[in-house]
Design an enzyme around this catalytic site. Structure first.
Site, PDB file in Angstrom:
ATOM      1  N   GLU A   1     -15.984 -38.947  19.305  1.00 24.25           N
ATOM      2  CA  GLU A   1     -17.051 -39.514  18.465  1.00 24.25           C
ATOM      3  C   GLU A   1     -16.567 -40.822  17.797  1.00 24.25           C
ATOM      4  OE1 GLU A   1     -18.004 -37.080  15.060  1.00 24.25           O
ATOM      5  OE2 GLU A   1     -19.939 -38.069  14.764  1.00 24.25           O
TER       6      GLU A   1
ATOM      7  N   LYS B   1     -27.064 -38.731  17.567  1.00 20.97           N
ATOM      8  CA  LYS B   1     -26.647 -37.505  16.877  1.00 20.97           C
ATOM      9  C   LYS B   1     -27.811 -36.928  16.068  1.00 20.97           C
ATOM     10  CE  LYS B   1     -22.888 -36.138  13.712  1.00 20.97           C
ATOM     11  NZ  LYS B   1     -21.565 -36.587  13.233  1.00 20.97           N
TER      12      LYS B   1
ATOM     13  N   CYS C   1     -20.791 -34.069  17.693  1.00 21.05           N
ATOM     14  CA  CYS C   1     -20.029 -33.368  16.648  1.00 21.05           C
ATOM     15  C   CYS C   1     -20.745 -32.230  15.932  1.00 21.05           C
ATOM     16  CB  CYS C   1     -19.452 -34.373  15.657  1.00 21.05           C
ATOM     17  SG  CYS C   1     -18.161 -33.581  14.646  1.00 21.05           S
TER      18      CYS C   1
HETATM   19  N1  LIG Z   1     -18.263 -35.858  12.549  1.00 25.11           N
HETATM   20  C1  LIG Z   1     -18.840 -34.765  12.117  1.00 25.11           C
HETATM   21  O1  LIG Z   1     -20.020 -34.555  12.286  1.00 25.11           O
HETATM   22  N2  LIG Z   1     -18.040 -33.911  11.444  1.00 25.11           N
HETATM   23  C2  LIG Z   1     -18.556 -32.835  10.684  1.00 25.11           C
HETATM   24  C3  LIG Z   1     -17.565 -31.772  10.481  1.00 25.11           C
HETATM   25  C4  LIG Z   1     -17.614 -30.757  11.555  1.00 25.11           C
HETATM   26  O2  LIG Z   1     -18.661 -30.550  12.158  1.00 25.11           O
HETATM   27  O3  LIG Z   1     -16.594 -30.123  11.799  1.00 25.11           O
END
Ligand SMILES: NC(=O)NCCC(=O)O
Length: 352
Positions: free
Chosen positions: A88, A165, A202
């Site tokens: 990401e 996203k 993510c």
């Molecule tokens: N980049 C992101 O969405 N991180 C959020 C934390 C996670 O989902 O572990």
């Protein structure tokens, strides 16, 4: 199904050692069928640290990451990879913890013809490889809006499209809602020469319905490019993408960055604790999961790495025909109940 080691060329092993990254290869097999030939594809997942300190000039940081990841893609090509996916927001530090706008918003680029997409087009053409490139997107057509977006470039160098996203975290130092909004591209699936792919970025991995919708649209392989830290999500990491592969009769590929990123200006986490300069440790551990519940070992928790997996996509239907999760899903019933549940005058079905 037992997962086997994939024999990788010595030239690739040597190059990975020389360039100081972890290289692992595994094979997921499927049973031979009478009517369908195997649909074998090789997938490469790349996890990496940022290269330069976070206060280096923006363009130098981007260029250094292009160089590092470009070298890793070259090794992926030696290993016969057909589709490669990066982590990401791979062209930048994960600076959303800071809540500062500058200079971080300067890392945003056009998904269609930004510097990074042009770089990926070159890689795709040179290596005949589909490239999945998650970036911070600046959408000039809509007032310069920022998005967290994965760009998909086909192996002939055409931009097949983009996937934004859908779910923005509001947890720990993941202050991403300060920068961009929930995606508006839905659940696109990209038909590539090597199979139908989708990108669940993510935090979307915590949402079973998000995985489901990519699968409903026909995804055979769902990538989950991520950036997440040890103290927050590590216990969940080995389970979520694996469970999604089982539930949706598809392959899933979870990718996480590595390293600890230091920011010059300290920031707080809104938890009463002292201000600090880093986000914590991004623990890598990228892996691939198969629809039968098997998974590859993970890459390192601390080192840059390339995970090469070969899979026969016929396994998806073979597992679906055995377990029938798609066939037995009561989607109509869920759709009807969900439609009611989102109304403001919804009354839960509780009998007293
Ligand atoms: N980049 C992101 O969405 N991180 C959020 C934390 C996670 O989902 O572990």
């Amino acid at each position: 199904m037992e997962i086997m080691n994939l024999n990788l060329p010595q030239s690739a092993i040597d190059a990975a050692e020389e360039q100081d990254f972890d290289l692992k290869g595994y094979v997921f097999e499927a049973s031979p069928e009478q009517l369908r030939p195997p649909r074998t594809v090789r997938v490469g997942l790349i996890q990496n640290k940022i290269v330069l300190p976070t206060d280096a000039p923006v363009l130098e940081q981007i260029t250094a990451l292009h160089k590092r990841v470009g070298e890793m893609v070259e090794v992926a090509a030696m290993c016969g990879v057909n589709i490669v996916c990066f982590q990401e927001a791979w062209t930048m530090p994960f600076a959303f913890c800071t809540r500062e706008r500058e200079p971080w918003t300067e890392f945003a680029e056009s998904a269609e013809d930004g510097l990074t997409t042009r770089f990926c087009i070159q890689l795709a053409k040179k290596y005949n490889m589909v490239v999945v490139s998650p970036i911070l997107e600046r959408d000039e057509i809509h007032g310069g809006t920022l998005w967290n977006t994965a760009v998909v470039v086909s192996n002939n160098g055409n931009v097949l499209g983009k996937s934004r996203k859908n779910h923005i975290p509001r947890v720990g130092d993941f202050n991403e809602s300060t920068y961009y909004m929930e995606g508006n591209t839905g659940h696109p699936v990209f038909q590539t020469q090597f199979g139908k792919i989708a990108v669940n970025i993510c935090y979307g991995r915590h949402h079973p319905l998000n995985w489901l919708m990519y699968s409903i649209h026909g995804a055979e392989l769902i990538f989950n490019p991520s950036a997440t830290v040890g103290l927050l999500s590590e216990p969940m990491w080995p389970i979520e993408a694996r469970n999604a592969a089982i539930a949706n009769h598809c392959f899933t590929c979870a990718i996480n960055r590595v390293g600890t990123e230091y920011f010059e200006n300290e920031f707080t986490s809104g938890d009463g604790k002292k201000a600090h300069h880093d986000f914590g440790h991004f623990y890598g551990s990228s892996y691939v999961a198969a629809p039968d519940g098997s998974r590859s070992p993970g890459l390192s928790r601390t080192r840059d790495g390339l995970l090469v997996t070969e899979m026969d996509l016929n396994l998806n239907r073979q597992v679906a025909d055995k377990w029938n999760f798609k066939m037995t899903g009561r989607y109509e019933m869920y759709a009807e109940e969900l439609k009611k549940a989102i109304q403001h005058d919804f009354k839960p079905n509780i009998k007293e």
